[in-house]
Motif scaffolding. Structure first.
Motif, PDB file in Angstrom:
ATOM      1  N   TRP A  33       0.849  -1.201   0.000  1.00 55.71           N
ATOM      2  CA  TRP A  33       0.000   0.000   0.000  1.00 55.71           C
ATOM      3  C   TRP A  33       0.890   1.259   0.000  1.00 55.71           C
ATOM      4  CZ3 TRP A  33      -2.931   1.944   4.931  1.00 55.71           C
ATOM      5  CH2 TRP A  33      -3.875   2.922   4.604  1.00 55.71           C
ATOM      6  N   MET A  34       1.885   1.251   0.887  1.00 52.33           N
ATOM      7  CA  MET A  34       2.787   2.413   0.949  1.00 52.33           C
ATOM      8  C   MET A  34       3.577   2.546  -0.346  1.00 52.33           C
ATOM      9  SD  MET A  34       4.079   2.568   4.905  1.00 52.33           S
ATOM     10  CE  MET A  34       4.759   0.925   5.102  1.00 52.33           C
ATOM     11  N   LYS A  35       4.081   1.425  -0.843  1.00 51.29           N
ATOM     12  CA  LYS A  35       4.893   1.455  -2.066  1.00 51.29           C
ATOM     13  C   LYS A  35       4.093   2.014  -3.238  1.00 51.29           C
ATOM     14  CE  LYS A  35       6.543  -1.967  -5.356  1.00 51.29           C
ATOM     15  NZ  LYS A  35       7.010  -3.348  -5.536  1.00 51.29           N
ATOM     16  N   LEU A  36       2.861   1.524  -3.430  1.00 49.16           N
ATOM     17  CA  LEU A  36       2.095   1.890  -4.609  1.00 49.16           C
ATOM     18  C   LEU A  36       1.512   3.292  -4.511  1.00 49.16           C
ATOM     19  CD1 LEU A  36       0.264  -1.515  -5.212  1.00 49.16           C
ATOM     20  CD2 LEU A  36       2.136  -0.536  -6.571  1.00 49.16           C
ATOM     21  N   VAL A  37       1.028   3.656  -3.333  1.00 50.42           N
ATOM     22  CA  VAL A  37       0.334   4.946  -3.224  1.00 50.42           C
ATOM     23  C   VAL A  37       1.325   6.100  -3.020  1.00 50.42           C
ATOM     24  CG1 VAL A  37      -1.257   6.271  -1.763  1.00 50.42           C
ATOM     25  CG2 VAL A  37      -1.892   3.991  -2.560  1.00 50.42           C
ATOM     26  N   LEU A  38       2.386   5.868  -2.249  1.00 50.45           N
ATOM     27  CA  LEU A  38       3.418   6.910  -2.119  1.00 50.45           C
ATOM     28  C   LEU A  38       4.252   6.960  -3.391  1.00 50.45           C
ATOM     29  CD1 LEU A  38       4.575   6.096   1.522  1.00 50.45           C
ATOM     30  CD2 LEU A  38       3.035   7.943   0.809  1.00 50.45           C
ATOM     31  N   TRP A  64      12.929  -4.840   5.044  1.00 52.93           N
ATOM     32  CA  TRP A  64      11.619  -4.812   4.378  1.00 52.93           C
ATOM     33  C   TRP A  64      11.748  -4.680   2.874  1.00 52.93           C
ATOM     34  CZ3 TRP A  64       8.863  -7.047   7.712  1.00 52.93           C
ATOM     35  CH2 TRP A  64       9.117  -6.841   9.075  1.00 52.93           C
ATOM     36  N   SER A  65      12.882  -4.169   2.415  1.00 56.36           N
ATOM     37  CA  SER A  65      13.166  -4.158   0.977  1.00 56.36           C
ATOM     38  C   SER A  65      13.381  -5.592   0.490  1.00 56.36           C
ATOM     39  CB  SER A  65      14.414  -3.298   0.726  1.00 56.36           C
ATOM     40  OG  SER A  65      14.751  -3.330  -0.630  1.00 56.36           O
ATOM     41  N   HIS A  80      10.734 -10.496  -2.328  1.00 56.21           N
ATOM     42  CA  HIS A  80      10.204 -11.863  -2.422  1.00 56.21           C
ATOM     43  C   HIS A  80       8.737 -11.894  -2.823  1.00 56.21           C
ATOM     44  CE1 HIS A  80      13.324 -14.669  -0.985  1.00 56.21           C
ATOM     45  NE2 HIS A  80      13.858 -13.561  -0.548  1.00 56.21           N
ATOM     46  N   PHE A  81       8.049 -10.788  -2.614  1.00 58.61           N
ATOM     47  CA  PHE A  81       6.623 -10.746  -2.960  1.00 58.61           C
ATOM     48  C   PHE A  81       6.388 -10.251  -4.386  1.00 58.61           C
ATOM     49  CE2 PHE A  81       6.087 -11.328   1.548  1.00 58.61           C
ATOM     50  CZ  PHE A  81       4.928 -12.101   1.609  1.00 58.61           C
ATOM     51  N   GLU A  82       7.460  -9.776  -5.037  1.00 59.96           N
ATOM     52  CA  GLU A  82       7.259  -9.196  -6.382  1.00 59.96           C
ATOM     53  C   GLU A  82       6.637 -10.192  -7.348  1.00 59.96           C
ATOM     54  OE1 GLU A  82      10.899  -7.326  -7.633  1.00 59.96           O
ATOM     55  OE2 GLU A  82      10.671  -5.719  -6.147  1.00 59.96           O
ATOM     56  N   LYS A  83       7.015 -11.467  -7.196  1.00 57.30           N
ATOM     57  CA  LYS A  83       6.472 -12.459  -8.143  1.00 57.30           C
ATOM     58  C   LYS A  83       4.984 -12.734  -7.903  1.00 57.30           C
ATOM     59  CE  LYS A  83       8.842 -16.277  -5.688  1.00 57.30           C
ATOM     60  NZ  LYS A  83       9.737 -15.362  -4.948  1.00 57.30           N
ATOM     61  N   TYR A  84       4.460 -12.275  -6.755  1.00 56.62           N
ATOM     62  CA  TYR A  84       3.023 -12.443  -6.483  1.00 56.62           C
ATOM     63  C   TYR A  84       2.274 -11.115  -6.609  1.00 56.62           C
ATOM     64  CZ  TYR A  84       5.217 -16.513  -4.423  1.00 56.62           C
ATOM     65  OH  TYR A  84       5.984 -17.630  -4.233  1.00 56.62           O
ATOM     66  N   GLU A  85       2.995 -10.112  -7.151  1.00 56.94           N
ATOM     67  CA  GLU A  85       2.432  -8.762  -7.167  1.00 56.94           C
ATOM     68  C   GLU A  85       1.866  -8.430  -8.536  1.00 56.94           C
ATOM     69  OE1 GLU A  85       4.967  -6.402  -4.539  1.00 56.94           O
ATOM     70  OE2 GLU A  85       4.581  -4.741  -5.915  1.00 56.94           O
ATOM     71  N   PHE A  86       0.954  -9.273  -9.012  1.00 56.30           N
ATOM     72  CA  PHE A  86       0.329  -8.993 -10.301  1.00 56.30           C
ATOM     73  C   PHE A  86      -1.188  -9.078 -10.158  1.00 56.30           C
ATOM     74  CE2 PHE A  86       1.349 -13.490 -10.082  1.00 56.30           C
ATOM     75  CZ  PHE A  86       0.156 -14.105 -10.436  1.00 56.30           C
ATOM     76  N   VAL A  87      -1.854  -8.463 -11.112  1.00 55.55           N
ATOM     77  CA  VAL A  87      -3.308  -8.331 -11.040  1.00 55.55           C
ATOM     78  C   VAL A  87      -3.944  -9.070 -12.212  1.00 55.55           C
ATOM     79  CG1 VAL A  87      -5.224  -6.671 -11.030  1.00 55.55           C
ATOM     80  CG2 VAL A  87      -3.027  -6.067  -9.944  1.00 55.55           C
ATOM     81  N   ASP A  88      -4.632 -10.166 -11.899  1.00 52.80           N
ATOM     82  CA  ASP A  88      -5.368 -10.882 -12.950  1.00 52.80           C
ATOM     83  C   ASP A  88      -6.707 -10.200 -13.172  1.00 52.80           C
ATOM     84  OD1 ASP A  88      -3.565 -12.747 -13.705  1.00 52.80           O
ATOM     85  OD2 ASP A  88      -4.465 -14.451 -12.658  1.00 52.80           O
TER      86      ASP A  88
END
Lengths: 255, 255
Positions: free
Chosen positions: A217-222, A240-241, A246-254
């Motif tokens: 949320w912070m990454k996308l909105v800020l 946290w970086s 590690h979550f980047e591979k799950y960070e997509f929107v179907d």
């Protein structure tokens, strides 16, 4: 994926890359992506959430001050079991139970611990992060959601969004408390003298997904190029970086 | 048991049955009894705690307001490894590591969860239980500890022990908050729709022992026949009564 038999994930659109910005709906999206379950996103503007939940049969997640039911997203509808569900932790438990061949989010022996963790997270991080994040979140919403969000949040806090955390000492104090909360979580991850990235060690569980939801949320909105996000990435020696990488591979929107 | 090679457990004596009343030292005593490890209790009055810890080499657990080290019990000395340790969670991790053949207190995959749990417990229960329990706790101490305890606690709270929670609305409110905290923990134990008695299901872990430590404090100091203890046993449909029954077999004091 647009097969007629996939899970429907109800989410609130915004103007960030990929449209999805909400920390709570990200928890369910991460869960679905992590499990490799196909789904289709249905975008719902704020004023329509209650009606859509009623239509699919998703129950309210709490009660408003006036006693009326409060409907929130995420909600899912799973045509394969004809089930509608709201609230990200309930959805996680449902997905674990319904799709046993997929990676487990909440191992049963950690269920009570997951609930205790949510309590600690709530008190440590969320109450300080919201006054910082609600104003920029509002700004990236589409017009009908913008109006609804501003009205409801300003009523909730009893002041204008612009007065939540104006630049200066109160804003700085809120950021400090959010940072302290993340440091505290970092101390949990190293309590046994080991430097674990995830709660259970090497494997992601739902506690990690919860933290990732609030963090993305912070990454996308800020904005991933913002000074604030750069500061967050440096907290706790860059923990946290590394965690969010590690979550980047799950960070997509179907869709 | 008085063999010369057993673990020494340093504890604070009181005038309850069995002498042991302290919630934190009970955590270590429950842990030792649950693991079936032989030990001998060394009774230490409050004014002597710092000196005894220094003598055995147990480190301070925090820092006082004036910057000087703060020594607390429980502490243990284990002659078989020549190790002195303070702080109940650190001791639990040490016992798990040093005695791998005994029942595990903190399974490694729950270590971070245990730390998060402690945070939630602290905020939910402990801050409300202390003002209620410190006055009767003081009354059952031996003279040197009584004087020390009264002075330090009255300085900490800025008022006389008798003013902490006098009978009336403030006292009632504290009890209500403690009860609410226990109800919240009860909700964690049923979050998945199952009615678990312990955090991990059927087996006791250190989170359960922590709750038992705080709960046995109320039982012993208020008295097992007190109206207050009877009320606590009825909270959450008798959950905590059933819970504490399971701990009775570990509720003994090896001297």
């Amino acid at each position: 994926m647009s097969s007629s038999n996939v899970i429907l994930l109800y989410d609130i659109p915004g103007n960030v890359a990929g449209k999805a910005w909400s920390p709570n709906t990200w928890k369910t999206r991460y869960a679905l992506n992590y499990k490799g379950l196909p789904y289709k996103t249905i975008w719902v503007e704020y004023p329509d959430i209650a009606q859509v939940c009623k239509e699919i049969g998703a129950t309210p997640t709490s009660t408003k001050e006036d006693g009326s039911p409060y409907f929130t997203l995420p909600a899912i509808y799973d045509p394969s079991t004809n089930t509608a569900l709201s609230e990200s932790a309930r959805i996680a438990r449902y997905l674990d139970k319904t799709y046993p061949g997929t990676p487990v989010l909440i191992p049963p022996e950690t269920d009570a611990f997951h609930a205790a963790f949510q309590e600690a997270l709530q008190r440590l991080v969320l109450q300080n992060i919201s006054p910082l994040m609600l104003p920029p979140t509002c700004l990236q919403l589409n017009p009908p959601s913008y109006v609804y969000f501003r009205e409801t949040r300003e009523r909730m806090y009893g002041k204008k969004l612009e007065e939540f955390t104006p630049v200066g000492p109160i804003r700085d104090e809120h950021w400090q408390k959010v940072q302290d909360g993340y440091s505290r979580m970092s101390s949990w991850l190293t309590a046994d003298g080991k430097d674990k990235l995830f709660f259970m060690g090497d494997k992601i569980c739902y506690a990690d997904i919860s933290i990732a939801g609030w963090t993305v949320w912070m990454k996308l909105v800020l904005g991933p190029d913002s000074a604030e996000w750069a500061a967050i990435k440096a907290w706790d020696g860059g923990r946290w970086s590394r965690f969010m990488e590690h979550f980047e591979k799950y960070e997509f929107v179907d869709e």
